[in-house]
Design an enzyme around this catalytic site. Structure first.
Site: not given
Length: 217
Positions: A96, A113, A115, A142, A150-151
């Site tokens: 986090m 990662n 998500h 995902s 980010l993402d």
């Protein structure tokens, strides 16, 4: 042919996805070797799970004077550990903190990662409530490559479910978490079998045009 993947896992929370990987590794269902777990939260239950499994576990949460460890110090120590461990892939499992572009560029292997949305939709936080507010018919999770944005890294795999008319943010979170527990091992299995090529993955931001999907309800 399947290659045993050496993985390092970064955690911050309860570690339910870590536990799934531990269980499948110990049962011989997943061809991975968890060579180390790093937590930025000292009392995260993921730390307990890792220690109970006998895994090499490092907590990088505070400096010796008791102050919370800054992200730059965390990244410095983490890079040292990853350089020593030499994993094939780093898995962010409920980690986090936002990592810097410099750190991401220096990690010696691909980093992925998990998500809780169908990226590229609903990047960031509070995905379940936002999906409901938008009236979406589908939701899911995902696994993507970690990049400085980010993402925003290449999506590798997704798991999908149908949103039910009586779903709340909490119920949707619980349903998506069940998908997460299947998607992360699925993704690592594709990597171990060479379906997702780790070398290519490290070099290209456009490794696959579309993700591999699991449809689950």
């Amino acid at each position: 042919m399947s290659k045993k993947l050496k993985i390092a896992v970064l955690v911050s929370g309860s570690g339910s996805n870590l536990q799934v990987l531990i269980d499948q590794m110990q049962a011989g269902k997943l061809n991975v070797d968890i060579i180390g777990v790093i937590s930025n939260v000292a009392d995260a239950y993921a730390v307990t799970r890792a220690k109970n499994a006998g895994l090499r576990t490092v907590v990088l949460s505070h400096v010796p004077n008791g102050k919370r460890m800054g992200i730059k110090t965390f990244e410095k120590h983490t890079l040292e550990l990853l350089s020593e461990w030499q994993p094939d892939v780093v898995v962010l499992a409920g980690f986090m903190r936002v990592l810097s572009a410099e750190f991401i560029a220096q990690v010696p292997c691909p980093m992925i990662n998990l998500h809780p949305s169908l990226l590229p939709n609903y990047k960031g936080l509070d995905t379940h409530a936002r999906v409901l507010a938008a009236g979406e018919a589908q939701h899911g999770c995902s696994v993507h490559v970690v990049t400085a944005e980010l993402d925003a890294g290449q999506v590798l795999t997704q798991a999908v479910l149908a949103v039910r008319h009586h779903d709340t943010a909490q119920s949707l979170q619980q349903r998506v978490q069940k998908l997460e527990h299947q998607l992360v091992p699925f993704t690592l299995e594709l990597m171990s079998k060479g379906v997702l090529d780790l070398n290519h993955l490290q070099q290209s931001a456009n490794f696959v045009a579309l993700p591999y999907r699991l449809w689950l309800d």
